[in-house]
Design a protein around this motif. Structure first.
Motif, PDB file in Angstrom:
ATOM      1  N   LEU A  54      52.189  18.834   5.056  1.00 39.57           N
ATOM      2  CA  LEU A  54      50.832  18.867   5.581  1.00 39.57           C
ATOM      3  C   LEU A  54      50.095  17.670   5.008  1.00 39.57           C
ATOM      4  O   LEU A  54      49.868  17.593   3.798  1.00 39.57           O
ATOM      5  N   LYS A  55      49.735  16.710   5.861  1.00 43.10           N
ATOM      6  CA  LYS A  55      49.052  15.516   5.380  1.00 43.10           C
ATOM      7  C   LYS A  55      47.540  15.703   5.444  1.00 43.10           C
ATOM      8  O   LYS A  55      47.002  16.130   6.466  1.00 43.10           O
ATOM      9  N   ARG A  56      46.912  15.374   4.337  1.00 42.05           N
ATOM     10  CA  ARG A  56      45.454  15.421   4.297  1.00 42.05           C
ATOM     11  C   ARG A  56      44.890  14.259   5.108  1.00 42.05           C
ATOM     12  O   ARG A  56      45.375  13.136   5.028  1.00 42.05           O
ATOM     13  N   THR A  57      43.897  14.535   5.923  1.00 47.70           N
ATOM     14  CA  THR A  57      43.281  13.478   6.724  1.00 47.70           C
ATOM     15  C   THR A  57      41.853  13.231   6.260  1.00 47.70           C
ATOM     16  O   THR A  57      41.235  14.083   5.622  1.00 47.70           O
ATOM     17  N   ARG A  64      44.719   3.815   9.118  1.00 50.40           N
ATOM     18  CA  ARG A  64      46.074   4.192   9.508  1.00 50.40           C
ATOM     19  C   ARG A  64      46.024   5.476  10.315  1.00 50.40           C
ATOM     20  O   ARG A  64      45.401   6.460   9.931  1.00 50.40           O
ATOM     21  N   HIS A  65      46.683   5.457  11.478  1.00 51.63           N
ATOM     22  CA  HIS A  65      46.799   6.620  12.371  1.00 51.63           C
ATOM     23  C   HIS A  65      45.432   7.216  12.740  1.00 51.63           C
ATOM     24  O   HIS A  65      45.188   8.414  12.575  1.00 51.63           O
ATOM     25  N   PRO A  66      44.506   6.399  13.264  1.00 48.98           N
ATOM     26  CA  PRO A  66      43.201   6.941  13.634  1.00 48.98           C
ATOM     27  C   PRO A  66      43.276   7.807  14.886  1.00 48.98           C
ATOM     28  O   PRO A  66      44.043   7.530  15.806  1.00 48.98           O
ATOM     29  N   VAL A  67      42.464   8.858  14.924  1.00 46.05           N
ATOM     30  CA  VAL A  67      42.354   9.758  16.079  1.00 46.05           C
ATOM     31  C   VAL A  67      40.869   9.977  16.367  1.00 46.05           C
ATOM     32  O   VAL A  67      40.084  10.295  15.466  1.00 46.05           O
ATOM     33  N   LEU A  69      30.520  -7.385  11.973  1.00 45.02           N
ATOM     34  CA  LEU A  69      31.372  -6.236  11.701  1.00 45.02           C
ATOM     35  C   LEU A  69      32.667  -6.682  11.029  1.00 45.02           C
ATOM     36  O   LEU A  69      33.251  -7.701  11.403  1.00 45.02           O
ATOM     37  N   ARG A  70      33.087  -5.912  10.083  1.00 43.65           N
ATOM     38  CA  ARG A  70      34.409  -6.098   9.490  1.00 43.65           C
ATOM     39  C   ARG A  70      35.394  -5.238  10.271  1.00 43.65           C
ATOM     40  O   ARG A  70      35.197  -4.029  10.399  1.00 43.65           O
ATOM     41  N   PRO A  71      36.470  -5.806  10.847  1.00 47.00           N
ATOM     42  CA  PRO A  71      37.396  -5.000  11.656  1.00 47.00           C
ATOM     43  C   PRO A  71      38.091  -3.925  10.823  1.00 47.00           C
ATOM     44  O   PRO A  71      38.502  -4.177   9.684  1.00 47.00           O
ATOM     45  N   VAL A  72      38.232  -2.728  11.388  1.00 43.04           N
ATOM     46  CA  VAL A  72      38.979  -1.655  10.729  1.00 43.04           C
ATOM     47  C   VAL A  72      40.091  -1.109  11.618  1.00 43.04           C
ATOM     48  O   VAL A  72      40.831  -0.216  11.199  1.00 43.04           O
ATOM     49  N   ARG A 107      33.140   8.708  15.498  1.00 41.53           N
ATOM     50  CA  ARG A 107      33.650   9.504  14.368  1.00 41.53           C
ATOM     51  C   ARG A 107      35.155   9.642  14.553  1.00 41.53           C
ATOM     52  O   ARG A 107      35.622  10.108  15.599  1.00 41.53           O
ATOM     53  N   VAL A 108      35.901   9.243  13.532  1.00 48.58           N
ATOM     54  CA  VAL A 108      37.354   9.103  13.645  1.00 48.58           C
ATOM     55  C   VAL A 108      38.030   9.804  12.478  1.00 48.58           C
ATOM     56  O   VAL A 108      37.572   9.716  11.331  1.00 48.58           O
ATOM     57  N   GLN A 109      39.116  10.477  12.782  1.00 44.75           N
ATOM     58  CA  GLN A 109      39.986  11.046  11.742  1.00 44.75           C
ATOM     59  C   GLN A 109      41.132  10.065  11.495  1.00 44.75           C
ATOM     60  O   GLN A 109      41.690   9.496  12.433  1.00 44.75           O
ATOM     61  N   PHE A 110      41.498   9.842  10.228  1.00 46.95           N
ATOM     62  CA  PHE A 110      42.585   8.912   9.920  1.00 46.95           C
ATOM     63  C   PHE A 110      43.303   9.357   8.658  1.00 46.95           C
ATOM     64  O   PHE A 110      42.776  10.161   7.861  1.00 46.95           O
TER      65      PHE A 110
END
Length: 673
Positions: free
Chosen positions: A214-217, A316-319, A251-254, A303-306
């Motif tokens: 289970l990975k913490r996001t 990494r792995h944004p949703v 903006l700084r790219p993410v 608003r993004v989960q990653f």
């Protein structure tokens, strides 16, 4: 129970499968919850009177890199009997708590002499957290349920003596209820949890559903600075290009987010963003995108989960989760024309090439995770099509074609100068590293826009690919070309090599210590002659010794020089070294191959991936390293990044003018003797 018979070098640990949120309960009878550590997975074995060994999940011996842990395992075995345990080597922070993998990187690339027992090795405090017991005495425990193995392990670890307990500890394990562990994972920033079935046996080498991770996001809010054109069945727009504010209104790219965007959300976003389009990029460094990007005024929040951030701040792995306009009063002020123009010529807040590579890696990983192809934008506005990134190329380590392409993105600053202007031979592995391969000398026709090719005089091949640019490098990897095999000469002077090489190739079952000895004899001999020379691992089982040559040197005298030196070494050490061309006549020796130094011949270059079982990378090394206890298998696709961060580009020395050999000077030296 069966009797233990397996060689730990061939043992591959049991692996966990990734669980989606809500897929695994945090409370349940028959479940055991453990922290997911961010370190190096290792299997350790030891006999009471012997030394302990630490093997990574790929079978690479890590004992020389973590001798204090190996000594601790040996101390335990002296108290309890022969054993094999499974666990994770982690770095410890100032409070003695496990911390991130990044802290281990200084311990990975360079072996050092082993300290006395109980003495720290290097600057990083480390510990092996043991969570499974596979062997005790002569019994193979893998068929037992996990709960039974854990009970035996707890009894065993009670016998760890001091000071070994500083380096060997029992991993925390909580049966039945993982809610508190999950809460602590979020509070302390752990990577996540592993949930194990208490009754499950140990399945060596398998990624089993009996163990679930289970990975913490994390969740963050970012500004939308652009969107990309759609691909495939998606309509309207593809992904959103995200950033966070920097001083000065840029903006700084993410990174970019496309996962989680449904049709309704895409339609609403398109309606909101199309009127905000602008010709000026709002980012301090232009982001890399999979398709053409359209820039917008950054007045919409996402608003993004990653999973986590990379060292350069990329997600990494944004949703995608949701969106809203920037709150009133917080909207970014319009930028003046002077500020916009200044941004075009000014230096970005982070190096543009770092952003480029980070963005490419993220895009490639996203495509692989979604198991689909795509097009990536490269310098020069060229688009490269990639496909089948999820295909496993190295079965032992489960590394993929995507891992290969990302490797070449990451090492591109170091490898592109090595292959620049050199004709390339492709050895293509469409079905993976150990499957059947074929050579391709001729450049593809038609040549993709962005790739470079050239026709050479007196060449029976109409045109060949030529190295030196990122497009050609990644295009070859997309074709399944694992290694980069350049000529010894450049297209500007194809008959004049820039260097010669000694390829030290051990026969089957010849230990690497023989290869090291031959390399050091060559080193001593070349030093006596005043010849500049540099060493690198082959990425397989041998070593390469390179001698840079002065401009205008022809192939034939260069080859004769290497033949002379190789013959001297083989005659001085006939039991170890040979120049015998017949494989059957070489015996248990190291073949000193000088015949690569012929026009059109190639060797895998520095920083090239190799089709070896352990996913080796041909890595420059210092002579001090070679004189120490040296393991060439330590340099792989998985470790080369840490190596470059700590040691830098050792191969750059080969390109310095003062290191180029003039053969006539060596001949004059020999004549005086």
């Amino acid at each position: 129970m069966a009797t233990w018979t397996q060689d730990p070098r061939t043992l591959r640990p049991m692996l966990a499968t990734l669980a989606k949120p809500g897929e695994v309960p945090l409370v349940g009878q028959g479940l055991v919850f453990e922290r997911k550590y961010d370190g190096i997975r290792c299997v350790a074995d030891a006999a009471p009177l012997g030394q302990a060994r630490l093997f990574s999940r790929n079978g690479i011996d890590k004992s020389h890199q973590f001798p204090e842990i190996a000594q601790a395992v040996a101390s335990l075995a002296r108290a309890t009997g022969p054993l094999v345990v499974d666990g994770e080597i982690v770095a410890l922070d100032g409070a003695g708590e496990p911390t991130s993998f990044t802290a281990l990187q200084g311990r990975l690339p360079r072996p050092r002499p082993a300290p006395r027992e109980g003495t720290p090795h290097g600057d990083t405090s480390v510990q092996m957290l043991v969570f499974d017991l596979l062997r005790l005495y002569d019994e193979d425990l893998r068929s037992l349920p996990f709960s039974a193995r854990r009970e035996l392990l707890e009894r065993l670890m009670a016998h760890v003596p001091q000071p070994a307990a500083r380096y060997l500890a029992l991993a925390e394990s909580v049966p039945g209820n993982g809610e508190d562990l999950w809460r602590r994972a979020h509070v302390h920033g752990w990577e996540g949890l592993v949930v194990k079935q208490a009754q499950a046996p140990y399945a060596s080498g398998l990624r089993s559903p009996a163990w679930r991770k289970l990975k913490r996001t994390q969740v963050g809010t970012f500004l939308v600075g652009g969107f990309t054109e759609p691909k495939g069945t998606r309509n309207g727009m593809g992904a959103l290009v995200l950033g966070e504010p920097e001083p000065g209104g840029l903006l700084r790219p993410v990174g970019s987010v496309g996962s989680g965007l449904g049709e309704r959300t895409l339609a609403a976003l398109e309606a909101a963003l199309r009127p905000l389009e602008t010709a000026v990029c709002p980012f301090s460094a232009t982001p890399v995108t999979a398709t053409k990007a359209h820039w917008v005024e950054p007045v919409v929040q996402a608003r993004v989960q990653f999973a986590e951030r990379t060292p350069t701040g990329m997600l990494r792995h944004p949703v995608w989760l949701d969106w809203q306009p920037v709150p009133a009063g917080a909207t970014m002020a319009p930028r003046s024309a002077t500020a916009r123009q200044g941004r075009k010529v000014g230096a970005p807040s982070i190096p543009a090439e770092d952003t480029l590579r980070d963005g490419l890696v993220q895009t490639l990983r996203h495509l692989e995770d979604e198991r689909r192809g795509g097009r990536i934008r490269l310098p020069g506005d060229h688009m490269l099509s990639v496909s089948n990134l999820h295909k496993v190329f190295w079965t032992d380590s489960a590394l993929t074609k995507g891992d290969l392409v990302r490797h070449y993105v990451l090492v591109s600053p170091f490898i592109l100068p090595v292959v620049a202007d050199r004709p390339l031979v492709m050895k293509r592995h469409p079905d993976g590293a150990l499957a059947e391969a074929f050579y391709q000398h001729r450049a593809p026709s038609p040549l993709p826009k962005g790739a470079r090719a050239a026709s050479l005089p007196d060449d029976d091949v109409p045109s060949r690919l030529v190295g030196g640019d990122l497009y050609t490098l990644l295009y070859m990897a997309q074709l399944g070309t694992i290694s980069q095999d350049p000529w010894f000469s450049r297209v500007q002077a194809p008959h004049c090599p820039d260097f010669v090489a000694f390829d030290l190739d051990p026969m089957p079952d010849v230990p690497f210590s023989f290869v090291r000895d031959v390399a050091l004899w060559l080193h001593e001999h070349l030093e006596r002659l005043g010849v500049p020379h540099f060493a690198k691992t082959s990425g397989a089982s041998g070593l390469h010794i390179f001698v840079p040559l002065a401009e205008g040197t022809a192939y034939e005298p260069a080859r004769l020089f290497t033949q002379l030196v190789a013959t001297v070494i083989s005659r001085q050490h006939p039991k170890v070294a040979t120049v015998e061309r017949s494989v059957a006549a070489r015996g248990k020796t190291v073949y000193v191959d000088y015949l690569q130094n012929i026009e059109g011949k190639t060797l895998a270059c520095a920083y090239s991936a190799r089709a070896s079982a352990y996913a080796g990378v041909s890595t420059p090394i210092s002579w001090d390293e070679l004189e120490a206890d040296f393991d060439p298998r330590a340099f792989t696709l998985e470790t080369i990044g840490a190596r470059l961060e700590t040691r830098g580009d050792l191969w750059a020395e080969t390109r310095k003018p003062e290191h180029r050999l003039r053969l006539e000077e060596v001949l004059a030296t020999l004549a005086r003797r």
